[in-house]
Scaffold this active site. Structure first.
Site, short mmCIF file in Angstrom:
data_model
loop_
_atom_site.label_atom_id
_atom_site.label_comp_id
_atom_site.label_asym_id
_atom_site.label_seq_id
_atom_site.Cartn_x
_atom_site.Cartn_y
_atom_site.Cartn_z
N LEU A 165 0.86 -1.17 0.00
CA LEU A 165 0.00 0.00 0.00
C LEU A 165 0.90 1.22 0.00
O LEU A 165 1.93 1.24 0.68
CB LEU A 165 -0.92 0.03 1.22
CG LEU A 165 -2.01 -1.05 1.34
CD1 LEU A 165 -2.81 -0.86 2.62
CD2 LEU A 165 -2.93 -1.04 0.13
N ASP A 166 0.51 2.25 -0.75
CA ASP A 166 1.30 3.48 -0.76
C ASP A 166 1.33 4.11 0.62
O ASP A 166 0.46 3.84 1.48
CB ASP A 166 0.69 4.49 -1.75
CG ASP A 166 0.87 4.08 -3.19
OD1 ASP A 166 1.73 3.21 -3.46
OD2 ASP A 166 0.16 4.63 -4.05
N LYS A 167 2.29 4.98 0.82
CA LYS A 167 2.48 5.62 2.12
C LYS A 167 1.21 6.30 2.62
O LYS A 167 0.88 6.24 3.81
CB LYS A 167 3.62 6.64 2.01
CG LYS A 167 3.95 7.36 3.32
CD LYS A 167 5.10 8.33 3.12
CE LYS A 167 5.44 9.05 4.41
NZ LYS A 167 6.54 10.03 4.23
N THR A 169 -1.92 5.69 1.56
CA THR A 169 -3.11 4.84 1.47
C THR A 169 -3.29 4.13 2.80
O THR A 169 -2.33 3.66 3.40
CB THR A 169 -2.96 3.82 0.33
OG1 THR A 169 -2.79 4.52 -0.90
CG2 THR A 169 -4.20 2.94 0.23
N ARG A 273 -4.61 5.17 -8.44
CA ARG A 273 -4.32 6.60 -8.52
C ARG A 273 -4.16 7.05 -9.97
O ARG A 273 -4.70 8.09 -10.37
CB ARG A 273 -3.06 6.91 -7.71
CG ARG A 273 -3.22 6.68 -6.22
CD ARG A 273 -1.90 6.83 -5.48
NE ARG A 273 -1.33 8.16 -5.66
CZ ARG A 273 -0.11 8.50 -5.22
NH1 ARG A 273 0.66 7.60 -4.63
NH2 ARG A 273 0.32 9.73 -5.41
#
Length: 351
Positions: A165-167, A169, A273
Site C-alpha cells: 500500500l502506498d504511504k 493509502t 491513482r
C-alpha cells in the site's frame, strides 16, 4: 580454551525445519560474511546439538544451534533469549502459541505495533494501515512487525508484507507470520484468488460504473520527494484492470466529488491513482496525478476497504477481511457532505 568459551543457544522453530544450516545462521549473524560463517562452522564455533555440522546440514525443528559469543557484534540483540552454552537451561524456551484474534476483541496480547490489528493467527497478521506510514524501509511497519516477531520461535524466517500500500493509502494490509502463510497468500494473489476493494474520494462526478483497462509503466521519480509516478498506455507497460462504482456524491468547496469503490484484479504500482486520474476522476489531494491540493490533516483519500478470501482456505481466514475507515477519512466524508455508511456497504452494492 573451547571449554571456557561462551556460546548462545537458540532453538530451531517450525519455519526452520529442513532449511540449510548456513541459511539459518546467516540470518542470525547477518553482519558476518558467508565465508566467515563457513570458517566458524569448520572450527566448531557453531554447533548443532553439541556437535560440529556441515554448512549444508538440514536443520530440524527443535535442534539446538549454539553460536560462539565472539561471533556476535556488540549491538547484535536479535536473539536476546539465547543463553550461555553449558548452563543448565537444556529445554526449548517456551513460546506462547499465536492467538487468533478478530477485530474488536481484547482477549489476546498484541505486539507493539502502531496500527490496529484486524486478525492475528500463526500464519498471517492483518492490520488497518495508518495514513502516512511506509510499508517497507527504515522506520516502516515491516520493521515493527519483524521486531514483534522476535519471540515467534523461528531463527531463519522473517515476516514481511504480502502486498503493498502506498504511504498515504490506509486500510487492509497483510503480513506473513509463517512460511506457510507467506507461500499460500503469495500464490493466492498470483492466481487472482483474493479480491481487493478500495474506496476513494475522487474529483468530479462518476455517474455510472466503469471498467478500465490500461497498461502501466513506471515513468519518473523524485528522490528528494521520495516517490515515483507511472504512465499509462505507452504500449510497453503491464495490464491494469479496475472496476469503478460510484457510491455517493458531495462537494469539497466548489469541487464536486464522488466516493468511488475500486475493485481491482491486478496490483500494479499506483494502479488506482493513475487510472482514476486518466479517466477523469483524480483522487482528491493527489497532486502527483492532477488532484487539487487540500489543506486538511490528511491530503489523499484512498482506503483499502477489504480483501475477500476463498471459503475453506487452508489458513482459516474469514471470507471477508474489512478495515474500518479511519478518523480523518471519515471527517472528510462529513466535510464534503458525502452521506455513506460503511455498515450498509453490502446493501448498497447489492452483495
Amino acid at each position: 580454551m573451547k571449554e571456557s568459551m561462551q556460546f548462545r543457544k537458540m532453538y530451531a522453530g517450525k519455519d526452520d525445519d529442513l532449511r540449510r544450516l548456513d541459511k539459518v545462521v546467516r540470518n542470525i549473524l547477518n553482519r558476518n560474511s558467508l565465508s566467515g560463517i563457513y570458517q566458524a562452522l569448520r572450527k566448531g564455533l557453531i554447533t548443532v546439538n553439541g556437535k560440529k555440522a556441515a554448512q549444508d546440514f538440514r536443520v530440524k525443528e527443535g535442534d539446538c544451534i549454539a553460536v560462539a559469543e565472539i561471533l556476535f557484534t556488540a549491538d547484535d540483540a536479535r536473539h536476546p533469549e539465547a543463553t550461555a552454552y553449558g548452563s543448565d537451561h537444556n529445554t526449548k524456551t517456551d513460546v506462547p502459541a499465536a492467538d487468533s484474534t478478530m477485530y474488536g476483541t481484547h482477549n489476546a496480547a498484541r505486539p507493539a505495533l502502531s496500527a490496529d490489528i484486524l486478525i492475528k493467527t500463526e500464519d498471517v497478521l492483518v492490520i488497518n494501515k495508518p495514513y502516512d506510514r511506509t510499508v517497507q524501509g527504515k522506520g516502516s511497519l515491516a520493521e515493527q512487525v519483524a521486531a514483534a516477531y522476535v519471540a515467534g520461535g523461528s531463527l531463519s524466517f522473517t515476516p514481511g508484507p504480502l502486498h503493498r500500500l502506498d504511504k498515504k493509502t490506509t486500510g487492509t494490509l497483510l503480513f506473513s507470520q509463517s512460511l506457510n502463510g507467506a507461500r499460500w497468500v503469495s500464490r493466492a494473489f498470483a492466481d487472482h484468488l483474493l479480491g481487493k476493494t478500495y474506496i476513494g474520494i475522487a474529483q468530479g462526478t462518476l455517474r455510472a460504473p466503469e471498467h478500465w483497462t490500461d497498461d502501466i509503466i513506471k515513468s519518473g521519480s523524485s528522490k528528494a520527494a521520495g516517490f515515483h509516478t507511472v504512465a499509462l498506455n505507452t504500449g510497453n507497460g503491464k495490464a491494469a484492470l479496475t472496476d469503478a462504482y460510484p457510491l455517493a456524491y458531495g462537494a469539497y468547496g466548489k469541487m464536486p466529488v464522488t466516493l468511488i469503490e475500486y475493485a481491482i484484479t491486478t496490483g500494479r504500482t499506483h494502479q488506482i491513482r493513475s487510472q482514476t486520474a486518466a479517466h477523469g476522476f483524480p483522487l482528491l489531494g493527489d497532486t502527483a496525478y492532477g488532484g487539487m491540493l487540500v489543506h486538511e490533516p490528511q491530503d489523499l483519500y484512498l482506503h483499502a476497504l477489504q480483501i475477500t478470501v476463498p471459503r475453506d482456505n487452508p489458513l482459516g481466514l474469514p471470507e471477508t477481511i474489512r478495515a474500518p475507515i479511519l478518523t480523518n477519512f471519515q471527517k472528510m466524508l462529513n466535510k464534503t457532505l458525502i452521506q455513506w455508511d460503511g455498515l450498509l456497504y453490502s446493501t448498497l452494492r447489492g452483495t
